[in-house]
Enzyme design. Sequence first.
Site, PDB file in Angstrom:
ATOM      1  N   PHE A 115       0.814  -1.222   0.000  1.00 30.93           N
ATOM      2  CA  PHE A 115       0.000   0.000   0.000  1.00 30.93           C
ATOM      3  C   PHE A 115       0.841   1.263   0.000  1.00 30.93           C
ATOM      4  O   PHE A 115       0.369   2.338  -0.393  1.00 30.93           O
ATOM      5  CB  PHE A 115      -0.960  -0.013   1.190  1.00 30.93           C
ATOM      6  N   LYS A 116       2.096   1.166   0.417  1.00 36.12           N
ATOM      7  CA  LYS A 116       2.951   2.348   0.458  1.00 36.12           C
ATOM      8  C   LYS A 116       3.155   2.964  -0.927  1.00 36.12           C
ATOM      9  O   LYS A 116       3.471   4.147  -1.049  1.00 36.12           O
ATOM     10  CB  LYS A 116       4.308   1.991   1.071  1.00 36.12           C
ATOM     11  N   ASP A 117       2.958   2.151  -1.989  1.00 34.86           N
ATOM     12  CA  ASP A 117       3.136   2.680  -3.342  1.00 34.86           C
ATOM     13  C   ASP A 117       2.164   3.813  -3.651  1.00 34.86           C
ATOM     14  O   ASP A 117       2.496   4.727  -4.412  1.00 34.86           O
ATOM     15  CB  ASP A 117       2.926   1.570  -4.379  1.00 34.86           C
TER      16      ASP A 117
END
Length: 506
Positions: A115-117
């Site tokens: 999800f950090k993308d």
Amino acid sequence: MSNSYLYHSTRNDNDAVTSKQAILTGLAPDGGLYVSDALTDDATTVDLATICGEDYHAQARRVLGTLLPDYTADEIAQCVAGAYGPRFDTPAVTPLVPLGADWLLELWHGPTCAFKDVALQMLPRLMSVARTADGTGNNVMIVTATSGDTGKAALEGFADVPGCGVSVFYPDGGVSDVQRLQMVTQRGGNVAVAGIRGNFDDAQTQVKHIFGDRELAARLADEHIVLSSANSINVGRLVPQVVYYFSAYAQLVAAGKLALGDPVEFCVPTGNFGDVLAGYYAKLLGLPVSRLIVASNSNDVLTEFIRTGVYNRQRPFEKTISPSMDILVSSNLERLLYYLSDGDTAYVAGKMRELDEQGSYRVEGEVFERLTSLFGCGEADDDQTRAAIRDAWEHTGHLIDTHTAVAKCVSDATPRTAGVPRVVLSTANPYKFSRAVLTAISDPADAASIDELSDFACMGTLRAKTGVAVPPQLAELQELPELHTTVCDQAEMGGFVQREAERIFS
């Protein structure tokens, strides 16, 4: 721009900066986190009917334009187009799928499968625009601690970005093999990676000390280098995450599962509190969120806080199969305290001082009442996490990772409000934790033989067992050379940053 749209520290509201300046700086000079009082201004809202009729790119332009008002519409549009292009494997960016009684918001369709993308494909672009506007000609050295996923996403996002370098510290032995390989195989002339002897909290604490090291800052300034962060302490990391809460709601409306204005709940696996805080920001912007459920693993410091009002970091640290949540000092909680206390910077500064000096603090009265009125909580140990993975696979055909499974377990144990849909945030592709996932869906008698497999053998076995494809960017890791082999003590981190900054910008 009105003063309410400026950013200032959670601990001091005297020195206001623009959002561009806040993004470039990362952490406020007094150690606080940047916040904007515009969030609590009734005039700062996102029109729900409009955003529910838009695609993800338009939703992102709308939310970012609201929270980062000193960026022009063209600057925001260029950043959004660059961040959410073909590197995401679906035009939906964060698709919503059914999972039993819940809905699953898949946040892992970007280049590093986490999800950090969503934020770290955006942050380098926001920072490049801010750096150009700054006009000083300074280069920016990103310094980031990671519990697993932020590191690779930051490296991937900032690799070879002009005028920027990035140094990442991860807990040696405290991330999955796939997470480690994603970082140590990273290519790019402006990247640096080091394992540290300690856990994520040790790394994060030392990074904050690096930002507060005036002598280091002066030495770097002589080289025209300034420090900034890619952790969610940087408001430029946090703001893009607000978008997918609106996206989830819009997808529910489009599917006929919600009427416009109906409430929704979110269950969020979190350690550093950034992902769930983005949901709180969405609520402040007008999204009808009735409850945010915080899901913790065995390091359940956040769950304890929500139940009792006591935040206590002086407790045993446990290594779990959901390592990105193995955190005892949740930095973004400081921002929540600011808003729950009606913007009382002295109150927040006092609580942070208690945490630093005594290892704990307590919130009471109206602050605690506001906390418990919106936030639910729960925790899941490793056995419960494995059971949730197995249950999801056997009953729905969905393969979920260990962090998503923590949230699913907590969601299943949390009472529901009739007619209110609940969205579970799915934060990583299951193949990032293939060993744990394979063990969870296999016969217990096979556990010993799985332990003898390499992580890539586990990937192959999991693929054969489920038919779920392995993302190519993870499959290729076993063929890539390990380029970053440094392991250092915490006290050596500042020196590492200086050496790498000088190397990158020489």
